[in-house]
Scaffold this motif. Structure first.
Motif, PDB file in Angstrom:
ATOM      1  N   PRO A  10     -12.778 -16.647 -24.707  1.00  0.00           N
ATOM      2  CA  PRO A  10     -13.216 -16.991 -26.060  1.00  0.00           C
ATOM      3  C   PRO A  10     -12.485 -16.155 -27.107  1.00  0.00           C
ATOM      4  O   PRO A  10     -12.558 -14.932 -27.099  1.00  0.00           O
ATOM      5  N   ILE A  11     -11.751 -16.812 -27.972  1.00  0.00           N
ATOM      6  CA  ILE A  11     -11.036 -16.104 -29.039  1.00  0.00           C
ATOM      7  C   ILE A  11     -11.185 -16.888 -30.332  1.00  0.00           C
ATOM      8  O   ILE A  11     -11.465 -18.078 -30.318  1.00  0.00           O
ATOM      9  N   GLY A  12     -10.964 -16.208 -31.469  1.00  0.00           N
ATOM     10  CA  GLY A  12     -11.099 -16.846 -32.772  1.00  0.00           C
ATOM     11  C   GLY A  12      -9.969 -17.821 -33.045  1.00  0.00           C
ATOM     12  O   GLY A  12      -8.947 -17.820 -32.354  1.00  0.00           O
ATOM     13  N   VAL A  13     -10.161 -18.617 -34.092  1.00  0.00           N
ATOM     14  CA  VAL A  13      -9.177 -19.643 -34.423  1.00  0.00           C
ATOM     15  C   VAL A  13      -7.824 -19.011 -34.768  1.00  0.00           C
ATOM     16  O   VAL A  13      -6.775 -19.493 -34.343  1.00  0.00           O
ATOM     17  N   THR A  14      -7.850 -17.910 -35.531  1.00  0.00           N
ATOM     18  CA  THR A  14      -6.587 -17.257 -35.905  1.00  0.00           C
ATOM     19  C   THR A  14      -5.809 -16.843 -34.658  1.00  0.00           C
ATOM     20  O   THR A  14      -4.598 -17.075 -34.569  1.00  0.00           O
ATOM     21  N   ALA A  15      -6.510 -16.254 -33.686  1.00  0.00           N
ATOM     22  CA  ALA A  15      -5.851 -15.823 -32.450  1.00  0.00           C
ATOM     23  C   ALA A  15      -5.316 -17.028 -31.679  1.00  0.00           C
ATOM     24  O   ALA A  15      -4.253 -16.951 -31.045  1.00  0.00           O
ATOM     25  N   LYS A  16      -6.037 -18.141 -31.728  1.00  0.00           N
ATOM     26  CA  LYS A  16      -5.562 -19.357 -31.047  1.00  0.00           C
ATOM     27  C   LYS A  16      -4.304 -19.898 -31.719  1.00  0.00           C
ATOM     28  O   LYS A  16      -3.361 -20.326 -31.053  1.00  0.00           O
ATOM     29  N   VAL A  17      -4.305 -19.871 -33.055  1.00  0.00           N
ATOM     30  CA  VAL A  17      -3.122 -20.319 -33.812  1.00  0.00           C
ATOM     31  C   VAL A  17      -1.920 -19.444 -33.448  1.00  0.00           C
ATOM     32  O   VAL A  17      -0.818 -19.945 -33.197  1.00  0.00           O
ATOM     33  N   ILE A  18      -2.149 -18.124 -33.388  1.00  0.00           N
ATOM     34  CA  ILE A  18      -1.071 -17.208 -33.007  1.00  0.00           C
ATOM     35  C   ILE A  18      -0.592 -17.517 -31.590  1.00  0.00           C
ATOM     36  O   ILE A  18       0.611 -17.584 -31.330  1.00  0.00           O
ATOM     37  N   ALA A  43      -0.453 -21.244 -24.080  1.00  0.00           N
ATOM     38  CA  ALA A  43      -1.373 -20.553 -24.994  1.00  0.00           C
ATOM     39  C   ALA A  43      -2.712 -20.281 -24.333  1.00  0.00           C
ATOM     40  O   ALA A  43      -3.538 -19.550 -24.885  1.00  0.00           O
ATOM     41  N   GLY A  44      -2.936 -20.858 -23.131  1.00  0.00           N
ATOM     42  CA  GLY A  44      -4.210 -20.665 -22.449  1.00  0.00           C
ATOM     43  C   GLY A  44      -5.372 -21.311 -23.190  1.00  0.00           C
ATOM     44  O   GLY A  44      -6.457 -20.739 -23.292  1.00  0.00           O
TER      45      GLY A  44
ATOM     46  N   GLY B  50     -10.550 -14.055 -46.954  1.00  0.00           N
ATOM     47  CA  GLY B  50      -9.194 -13.529 -46.893  1.00  0.00           C
ATOM     48  C   GLY B  50      -9.144 -12.220 -46.116  1.00  0.00           C
ATOM     49  O   GLY B  50      -8.258 -12.012 -45.283  1.00  0.00           O
ATOM     50  N   HIS B  51     -10.107 -11.349 -46.374  1.00  0.00           N
ATOM     51  CA  HIS B  51     -10.164 -10.052 -45.699  1.00  0.00           C
ATOM     52  C   HIS B  51     -10.233 -10.229 -44.183  1.00  0.00           C
ATOM     53  O   HIS B  51      -9.502  -9.582 -43.429  1.00  0.00           O
ATOM     54  N   ARG B  52     -11.091 -11.145 -43.751  1.00  0.00           N
ATOM     55  CA  ARG B  52     -11.263 -11.378 -42.316  1.00  0.00           C
ATOM     56  C   ARG B  52      -9.980 -11.948 -41.697  1.00  0.00           C
ATOM     57  O   ARG B  52      -9.487 -11.450 -40.687  1.00  0.00           O
ATOM     58  N   LEU B  53      -9.425 -12.978 -42.336  1.00  0.00           N
ATOM     59  CA  LEU B  53      -8.257 -13.642 -41.756  1.00  0.00           C
ATOM     60  C   LEU B  53      -7.010 -12.756 -41.815  1.00  0.00           C
ATOM     61  O   LEU B  53      -6.218 -12.725 -40.875  1.00  0.00           O
ATOM     62  N   THR B  58      -3.137  -9.484 -39.025  1.00  0.00           N
ATOM     63  CA  THR B  58      -2.534  -8.155 -38.849  1.00  0.00           C
ATOM     64  C   THR B  58      -2.686  -7.696 -37.397  1.00  0.00           C
ATOM     65  O   THR B  58      -1.741  -7.184 -36.790  1.00  0.00           O
ATOM     66  N   ALA B  59      -3.881  -7.929 -36.835  1.00  0.00           N
ATOM     67  CA  ALA B  59      -4.112  -7.573 -35.432  1.00  0.00           C
ATOM     68  C   ALA B  59      -3.155  -8.335 -34.518  1.00  0.00           C
ATOM     69  O   ALA B  59      -2.696  -7.808 -33.504  1.00  0.00           O
ATOM     70  N   GLY B  60      -2.828  -9.568 -34.892  1.00  0.00           N
ATOM     71  CA  GLY B  60      -1.931 -10.400 -34.088  1.00  0.00           C
ATOM     72  C   GLY B  60      -0.461 -10.181 -34.376  1.00  0.00           C
ATOM     73  O   GLY B  60       0.386 -10.808 -33.765  1.00  0.00           O
ATOM     74  N   GLY B  61      -0.140  -9.290 -35.317  1.00  0.00           N
ATOM     75  CA  GLY B  61       1.268  -8.971 -35.586  1.00  0.00           C
ATOM     76  C   GLY B  61       1.958  -9.960 -36.514  1.00  0.00           C
ATOM     77  O   GLY B  61       3.152  -9.849 -36.753  1.00  0.00           O
ATOM     78  N   PHE B  62       1.210 -10.935 -37.061  1.00  0.00           N
ATOM     79  CA  PHE B  62       1.825 -11.876 -38.002  1.00  0.00           C
ATOM     80  C   PHE B  62       1.973 -11.244 -39.387  1.00  0.00           C
ATOM     81  O   PHE B  62       2.814 -11.638 -40.173  1.00  0.00           O
ATOM     82  N   LEU B  63       1.100 -10.291 -39.691  1.00  0.00           N
ATOM     83  CA  LEU B  63       1.242  -9.491 -40.911  1.00  0.00           C
ATOM     84  C   LEU B  63       1.346  -8.031 -40.496  1.00  0.00           C
ATOM     85  O   LEU B  63       0.868  -7.641 -39.429  1.00  0.00           O
TER      86      LEU B  63
END
Lengths: 261, 261
Positions: A10-18, A43-44, B50-53, B58-63
């Motif tokens: 289970p991961i968030g949408v942002t992580a799935k997009v990445i 992408a799993g 915005g803060h959350r996303l 950032t955690a995913g390395g995109f920012l």
């Protein structure tokens, strides 16, 4: 190879997009793209989730779907990525100096930065009459086996150096330095002489010479190298040329970014 | 400038992620990045969302977040973008020919593709002794005022051409072609002679000559140009040079991608 894959969690949408976009790294250039099923597998992600998100990324121009149904990274994402400081700023400043090196030597010219324990290649100019090289823009190669890598490692902070050495020094040819102590000696030599040499340590038939690129505070932020056919050229004889270009680029960086944090 | 902005409307997470990353286009290279507030304002997002996303990106390395708190596009996103076909494939094939053009002329060399009615610049080599140019990699310029743009427009399908002409032909200098009929005549001339010329139509003091780059099925997929100081050089005299490089590149493309859909 549809919904259920071992990587799924289970991961968030942002992580799935990445994860979806990450599926495209490691693909050779100019190839056939990825099908929806391949994207989901890499992408799993379950097919239904992948289908929805890939559709949204395509609508937003981050992915493009060609006539054959395969997906590729879209120009809109590429355009955003041109704003990465290292791609926009560093590359922009480096390119004239890389052209000078190429014009002076007709050899392959490369620019790399340290990223996650590897040398990330930001730019390269290929010498059509020089030795074929394995790198491409966006590729990552091991630090201990490449000229740019040895420079980046030699000037990294000591704790980071030891961490990278401890992670292992796999052999890429019979000439790769795989012994930690021999590599430490070599890195000391790189710091002493101000440049790094490799002789067939990454690829048989290739040698290289690399020099540090510094910011206005004299911190090493990149490395620039020439890769030539071994035997035909003594890489040590190219060192003054690479050092000259690296210093000119470092001066341009200090001028362009005087207030770098 | 926090939560409520006029652009805000209910959109999915993927579209929000795209909007956040899009906020970084149009920024000059090597600048100070964007604060969280600036990102939210440009993306039309409430600060909390915005803060959350931004945190997830950032955690995913995109920012990437620097010491001064500003955000910039991250290397991980850049690495993915290097897999864009036009960036990886076309650029890779074009670079040696662009280097040849640069070596032969010492002028600015540019490569562009048609994207959403504008010329998107994929690569450029700057001639240090040539005229300063306004383009950078990732920039988009109007079709009717640039050499590469006139080539891309001249070989676009007629309906698309009329659509772009109907959208308006703003003047960038006193020399820009702003009359639709004069532009149609000019585009016919580009098709007839096989190359495009501009004389101070985008920037005073600059002239250019551009030629079409074709795929294996003879479709124009890009344009390559030389931009020189006007007065010093007659751009028409550079046409055979640009045409030669464009044809050599087109041949390489046909060889590299024989099965292009």
């Amino acid at each position: 190879m549809t919904a259920a894959t071992p990587q799924r969690r289970p991961i968030g949408v942002t992580a799935k997009v990445i994860a979806i976009l990450e599926a495209f790294t490691g693909m050779p250039p100019g190839d056939g793209g990825l099908t929806l099923t391949e994207i989901c597998r890499r992408a799993g992600l379950p097919l239904a989730t992948g289908h929805r998100l890939v559709g949204e990324l395509t609508a937003g121009g981050f992915l493009e779907r060609s006539a054959d149904g395969a997906y590729r990274i879209g120009l809109r994402l590429w355009r955003i990525a041109t704003r990465t400081p290292v791609a926009a700023g560093l590359r922009e400043l480096a390119l004239p100096h890389m052209e000078d090196l190429y014009a002076a030597t007709q050899e392959n010219v490369q620019l790399a930065v340290l990223r996650e324990g590897r040398a990330l290649y930001i730019e390269r100019l290929r010498g059509p009459r020089s030795v074929p090289i394995v790198t491409r823009v966006g590729a990552e190669l091991p630090l201990h086996a490449t000229g740019v890598g040895k420079v980046l490692l030699a000037f990294a902070d000591p704790a980071r150096q030891e961490e990278i050495i401890a992670a292992g020094l796999p052999a890429h040819t019979a000439h790769t330095i795989t012994d930690p102590d021999r590599l430490r000696t070599e890195l000391a030599e790189v710091r002493r002489q101000g440049y790094a040499l490799t002789r067939e340590e990454m690829t048989l038939g290739s040698c290289s010479v690399a020099a540090p690129v510094r910011d206005g505070r004299c911190r090493v932020i990149a490395a620039i190298s020439l890769v030539a056919r071994s035997g035909a050229t003594d890489p040590r004889r190219l060192a003054p040329t690479v050092l000259t270009a690296a210093r000119a680029l470092s001066r341009d960086i200090a001028t362009a970014w005087p207030d770098i944090p």
